[in-house]
Design a protein around this motif. Structure first.
Motif, mmCIF file in Angstrom:
data_model
loop_
_atom_site.group_PDB
_atom_site.id
_atom_site.type_symbol
_atom_site.label_atom_id
_atom_site.label_comp_id
_atom_site.label_asym_id
_atom_site.label_seq_id
_atom_site.Cartn_x
_atom_site.Cartn_y
_atom_site.Cartn_z
ATOM 1 N N SER A 29 11.949 -13.053 26.621
ATOM 2 C CA SER A 29 11.303 -13.827 27.680
ATOM 3 C C SER A 29 12.107 -15.024 28.192
ATOM 4 O O SER A 29 11.872 -15.475 29.301
ATOM 5 N N ARG A 30 13.047 -15.524 27.398
ATOM 6 C CA ARG A 30 13.850 -16.677 27.821
ATOM 7 C C ARG A 30 15.300 -16.500 27.390
ATOM 8 O O ARG A 30 15.570 -15.994 26.311
ATOM 9 N N PRO A 31 16.222 -16.967 28.224
ATOM 10 C CA PRO A 31 17.637 -16.921 27.832
ATOM 11 C C PRO A 31 17.892 -17.799 26.606
ATOM 12 O O PRO A 31 17.225 -18.816 26.402
ATOM 13 N N HIS A 32 18.869 -17.415 25.812
ATOM 14 C CA HIS A 32 19.128 -18.141 24.567
ATOM 15 C C HIS A 32 19.518 -19.592 24.816
ATOM 16 O O HIS A 32 19.160 -20.471 24.046
ATOM 17 N N GLU A 33 20.254 -19.871 25.894
ATOM 18 C CA GLU A 33 20.652 -21.259 26.189
ATOM 19 C C GLU A 33 19.422 -22.134 26.417
ATOM 20 O O GLU A 33 19.371 -23.282 25.961
ATOM 21 N N ASN A 34 18.421 -21.605 27.103
ATOM 22 C CA ASN A 34 17.177 -22.328 27.347
ATOM 23 C C ASN A 34 16.433 -22.570 26.037
ATOM 24 O O ASN A 34 15.969 -23.682 25.766
ATOM 25 N N LEU A 35 16.327 -21.523 25.222
ATOM 26 C CA LEU A 35 15.646 -21.661 23.928
ATOM 27 C C LEU A 35 16.358 -22.672 23.034
ATOM 28 O O LEU A 35 15.716 -23.507 22.399
ATOM 29 N N LYS A 36 17.677 -22.590 23.001
ATOM 30 C CA LYS A 36 18.464 -23.503 22.173
ATOM 31 C C LYS A 36 18.173 -24.960 22.551
ATOM 32 O O LYS A 36 17.988 -25.816 21.689
ATOM 33 N N GLN A 37 18.126 -25.235 23.842
ATOM 34 C CA GLN A 37 17.841 -26.585 24.324
ATOM 35 C C GLN A 37 16.429 -27.028 23.911
ATOM 36 O O GLN A 37 16.233 -28.141 23.424
ATOM 37 N N ILE A 38 15.448 -26.144 24.078
ATOM 38 C CA ILE A 38 14.068 -26.455 23.695
ATOM 39 C C ILE A 38 13.977 -26.696 22.191
ATOM 40 O O ILE A 38 13.316 -27.637 21.742
ATOM 41 N N TYR A 39 14.648 -25.872 21.405
ATOM 42 C CA TYR A 39 14.609 -26.036 19.952
ATOM 43 C C TYR A 39 15.218 -27.375 19.539
ATOM 44 O O TYR A 39 14.667 -28.073 18.686
ATOM 45 N N LYS A 40 16.336 -27.721 20.137
ATOM 46 C CA LYS A 40 16.966 -29.005 19.812
ATOM 47 C C LYS A 40 16.041 -30.166 20.151
ATOM 48 O O LYS A 40 15.939 -31.131 19.391
ATOM 49 N N GLN A 41 15.367 -30.094 21.303
ATOM 50 C CA GLN A 41 14.428 -31.146 21.705
ATOM 51 C C GLN A 41 13.276 -31.277 20.717
ATOM 52 O O GLN A 41 12.684 -32.336 20.580
ATOM 53 N N ASN A 42 12.960 -30.179 20.026
ATOM 54 C CA ASN A 42 11.858 -30.181 19.068
ATOM 55 C C ASN A 42 12.345 -30.264 17.620
ATOM 56 O O ASN A 42 11.621 -29.926 16.689
ATOM 57 N N LYS A 43 13.598 -30.717 17.466
ATOM 58 C CA LYS A 43 14.189 -30.965 16.152
ATOM 59 C C LYS A 43 14.201 -29.733 15.245
ATOM 60 O O LYS A 43 13.974 -29.809 14.041
ATOM 61 N N ILE A 44 14.469 -28.577 15.858
ATOM 62 C CA ILE A 44 14.656 -27.340 15.107
ATOM 63 C C ILE A 44 16.157 -27.147 14.955
ATOM 64 O O ILE A 44 16.898 -27.196 15.933
ATOM 65 N N ASN A 45 16.594 -26.947 13.736
ATOM 66 C CA ASN A 45 18.018 -26.812 13.442
ATOM 67 C C ASN A 45 18.539 -25.479 13.997
ATOM 68 O O ASN A 45 18.357 -24.427 13.392
ATOM 69 N N THR A 46 19.220 -25.529 15.128
ATOM 70 C CA THR A 46 19.709 -24.311 15.782
ATOM 71 C C THR A 46 20.891 -23.684 15.036
ATOM 72 O O THR A 46 21.234 -22.539 15.305
#
Length: 160
Positions: A29-46
């Motif tokens: 549903s979402r490109p990995h670059e978009n997900l990576k950015q969202i995860y970083k904003q939510n303090k998920i260790n990418t």
């Protein structure tokens, strides 16, 4: 419900990565670059996440850089998705999980019977390899027969 899926995904990934799991994210549903950015904003260790991006190529996006991502041509290419998951399993060390961000989206692009067989294969392989997993599906958007078959393959179903 659709409006809760992103927060549910983020909460699930945060818990798993904080518990030292390394994840494989199958994104339809979402490109990995978009997900990576969202995860970083939510303090998920990418650095603990390996992405299988099924959306960027088929939507004309460019492939981002990184060694923790595999791009698959299209969401309907279940053979290449399976191969990508197998490669990610081999490359990731330690405790692992597979997270499928949207069963509902994948069903839009695949024959329901074939897709259920694919999910059966994945869940069986995960059990054999002792890999945890999480699947997200919108109840009202997923065919009831398909949902029933997938539920039978899961250890636990949590409804929000």
């Amino acid at each position: 419900k659709a409006e809760h899926t992103m927060q549910l995904s983020l909460d699930t990934l945060k818990i798993l990565t904080d518990k030292n799991y390394n994840g494989i994210i199958l994104s339809a549903s979402r490109p990995h670059e978009n997900l990576k950015q969202i995860y970083k904003q939510n303090k998920i260790n990418t650095k603990k996440i390996f992405f299988i991006d099924c959306i960027s190529k088929c939507q004309g996006g460019t492939e981002g850089k990184g060694d923790r991502v595999i791009y698959v041509e299209k969401v309907s290419d279940l053979t290449h998705i399976s191969l990508a998951i197998n490669r990610a399993i081999r490359e990731i060390k330690g405790k692992k999980f597979l997270f499928i961000d949207s069963i509902t989206t994948m069903l839009i692009h695949n024959n329901p019977r074939v897709f259920v067989q694919f999910i059966h294969y994945l869940l069986t392989r995960m059990r054999i390899k002792k890999i945890g997993g999480a699947l997200i599906s919108l109840e009202e958007e997923t065919d009831s027969e398909v949902r029933a078959e997938i539920i039978q393959l899961c250890d636990k179903v949590i409804k929000f």
